[in-house]
Scaffold this motif. Structure first.
Motif, mmCIF file in Angstrom:
data_model
loop_
_atom_site.group_PDB
_atom_site.id
_atom_site.type_symbol
_atom_site.label_atom_id
_atom_site.label_comp_id
_atom_site.label_asym_id
_atom_site.label_seq_id
_atom_site.Cartn_x
_atom_site.Cartn_y
_atom_site.Cartn_z
ATOM 1 N N TRP A 142 0.868 -1.209 0.038
ATOM 2 C CA TRP A 142 -0.172 -0.052 0.125
ATOM 3 C C TRP A 142 0.822 1.461 -0.149
ATOM 4 N N PRO A 143 0.433 2.280 -0.598
ATOM 5 C CA PRO A 143 1.332 3.518 -0.584
ATOM 6 C C PRO A 143 1.157 4.207 0.703
ATOM 7 N N THR A 161 15.388 5.242 2.223
ATOM 8 C CA THR A 161 14.825 5.614 1.103
ATOM 9 C C THR A 161 13.634 4.763 0.879
ATOM 10 N N VAL A 162 12.658 5.399 0.215
ATOM 11 C CA VAL A 162 11.462 4.563 0.055
ATOM 12 C C VAL A 162 10.982 4.562 -1.365
ATOM 13 N N PHE A 163 10.878 3.618 -1.850
ATOM 14 C CA PHE A 163 10.463 3.163 -3.279
ATOM 15 C C PHE A 163 8.743 2.937 -3.462
ATOM 16 N N ALA A 164 8.360 3.209 -4.306
ATOM 17 C CA ALA A 164 6.811 2.700 -4.892
ATOM 18 C C ALA A 164 7.289 2.080 -6.340
ATOM 19 N N CYS A 165 6.707 0.755 -6.309
ATOM 20 C CA CYS A 165 6.888 0.034 -7.512
ATOM 21 C C CYS A 165 6.151 -1.228 -7.526
ATOM 22 N N ALA A 166 6.040 -1.915 -8.902
ATOM 23 C CA ALA A 166 5.478 -3.043 -8.845
ATOM 24 C C ALA A 166 6.603 -4.074 -9.425
ATOM 25 N N PRO A 167 7.289 -4.717 -8.117
ATOM 26 C CA PRO A 167 8.594 -5.251 -8.293
ATOM 27 C C PRO A 167 8.406 -6.532 -9.213
ATOM 28 N N GLU A 168 9.439 -6.797 -10.206
ATOM 29 C CA GLU A 168 9.510 -8.038 -10.801
ATOM 30 C C GLU A 168 10.618 -8.942 -10.384
ATOM 31 N N VAL A 169 10.345 -9.849 -9.691
ATOM 32 C CA VAL A 169 11.580 -10.503 -8.930
ATOM 33 C C VAL A 169 12.235 -11.478 -9.967
ATOM 34 N N ALA A 170 13.504 -11.195 -10.480
ATOM 35 C CA ALA A 170 14.290 -11.808 -11.426
ATOM 36 C C ALA A 170 14.656 -13.399 -10.663
ATOM 37 N N PHE A 171 15.105 -13.346 -9.558
ATOM 38 C CA PHE A 171 15.085 -14.734 -8.790
ATOM 39 C C PHE A 171 15.201 -14.289 -7.057
ATOM 40 N N ALA A 172 14.910 -15.168 -6.429
ATOM 41 C CA ALA A 172 14.951 -14.790 -4.885
ATOM 42 C C ALA A 172 15.139 -16.281 -4.249
ATOM 43 N N ALA A 173 15.874 -16.131 -3.173
ATOM 44 C CA ALA A 173 15.826 -17.343 -2.196
ATOM 45 C C ALA A 173 14.942 -17.049 -1.187
ATOM 46 N N GLN A 174 13.639 -17.393 -1.250
ATOM 47 C CA GLN A 174 12.699 -17.020 -0.344
ATOM 48 C C GLN A 174 12.488 -15.295 -0.108
ATOM 49 N N GLY A 175 12.781 -15.056 -1.351
ATOM 50 C CA GLY A 175 12.771 -13.438 -1.054
ATOM 51 C C GLY A 175 11.385 -12.601 -1.712
ATOM 52 N N ASP A 176 10.180 -13.575 -1.967
ATOM 53 C CA ASP A 176 9.231 -12.948 -2.428
ATOM 54 C C ASP A 176 8.626 -11.963 -1.452
ATOM 55 N N PRO A 177 8.129 -10.634 -1.645
ATOM 56 C CA PRO A 177 7.682 -9.846 -0.624
ATOM 57 C C PRO A 177 6.622 -10.296 0.356
ATOM 58 N N VAL A 178 5.920 -11.198 -0.340
ATOM 59 C CA VAL A 178 4.695 -11.996 0.601
ATOM 60 C C VAL A 178 5.238 -12.708 1.755
ATOM 61 N N ALA A 179 6.623 -13.234 1.604
ATOM 62 C CA ALA A 179 7.191 -13.854 2.809
ATOM 63 C C ALA A 179 7.725 -12.969 3.872
#
Length: 302
Positions: A142-143, A161-179
């Motif tokens: 949420w903003p 720093t504050v970012f607002a974006c729709a992230p596209e995760v190239a790869f992650a080790a359990q790094g999905d934002p929902v995690a």
């Protein structure tokens, strides 16, 4: 009939009773009423009077004397606070917020000279519904509002720093934002609530709940729903599991909270009638729909 859970936190039960049945009431209420009604929750006279004294010291009740009898009235601050809290609790799970796919990401680094600010920024971020993805990286879907941005800036951290974006995760080790959110950790709370509320509904349908039990069960249902609301991550429906049981739990909350109302009010009126019969008409509580219709005006001054 379902077993009643043990009562803990007599002060919170007292405030919940006041906020549920005395919204907007300015009358002075005899202490004997509180002693009587809290006995339904398994509290002794001593425990009830101690709870009254503690709540009064916190500024929520204003005591007064009439001869040897003690009376209490809700302070204006308490009336606004209790209405706001009741709405927050009862409205939880009513609807999902629409989501545009954007995440807010807060990154910060705290040097040793500012290490005393680490706890403060983490506390503020948790209050604002952020989850910690990694140390120093917090996310939420949420903003930020203006007041929330100001709260973060006012902490005084040099590097943030504050970012607002729709992230596209190239790869992650359990790094999905929902995690960053303990979604599955809340499921047992929802499952337990559904099981218990189903039992209460079955007892209501069998006309097997007394007014005393109805009062206690209604307040306990509100307490349990509050616990779920405080634990549940504020995520859009798109990010929750397909079988997420919040909608089922919400329907059962409405069924139990509203279905127990009549018998619970009868019990409250019985208690107030023993010590202040003139106050019987002021005993009332709002349905879930009526709570939804409450506005902000009465507590904007807080």
């Amino acid at each position: 009939m379902t077993n009643l859970k043990p009562v803990h936190g007599s002060q919170q039960f007292l405030l919940t009773l006041l906020g549920t049945y005395f919204l907007g009431v300015e009358d002075e209420i005899p202490s004997t009423f509180f002693v009587d009604v809290l006995s339904d929750f398994g509290l002794s006279e001593t425990a009830a009077r101690n709870a009254l004294s503690r709540v009064a010291r916190q500024g929520f009740l204003e005591p007064s004397k009439r001869g040897r009898a003690t009376y209490y009235a809700l302070t204006e601050t308490a009336r606004r606070r209790q209405q706001r809290r009741l709405k927050q609790i009862v409205d939880f799970g009513r609807t999902y917020r629409a989501w545009d796919g954007q995440w807010t990401i807060v990154t910060f680094s705290v040097n040793e000279e500012q290490r005393h600010l680490r706890h403060q920024i983490r506390q503020v971020l948790r209050q604002q519904g952020f989850g910690v993805l990694y140390d120093g990286v917090w996310v939420r879907p949420w903003p930020l509002g203006q007041d929330e941005s100001s709260a973060l800036l006012n902490i005084g951290i040099d590097r943030m720093t504050v970012f607002a974006c729709a992230p596209e995760v190239a790869f992650a080790a359990q790094g999905d934002p929902v995690a960053a959110f303990n979604v599955e950790g809340v499921r047992p709370l929802l499952d337990y609530f559904i099981s218990r509320a189903t039992t209460i509904v079955e007892s209501m349908e069998a006309d097997a709940i007394s007014p005393t039990a109805a009062l206690r069960l209604r307040i306990e249902t509100l307490r349990d729903w509050k616990e779920i609301g405080e634990s549940h991550p504020e995520l859009p429906a798109e990010l929750l599991p397909a079988d997420w049981p919040l909608c089922t739990a919400r329907r059962l909350f409405e069924r139990t909270y509203d279905g127990l109302a009549h018998a619970a009010e009868a019990r409250m009126r019985h208690h107030i009638g023993l010590s202040a019969s003139d106050l019987v008409p002021v005993i009332k509580s709002l349905s879930t729909l009526e709570v939804a219709e409450l506005g902000q005006a009465t507590w904007d001054a807080d």
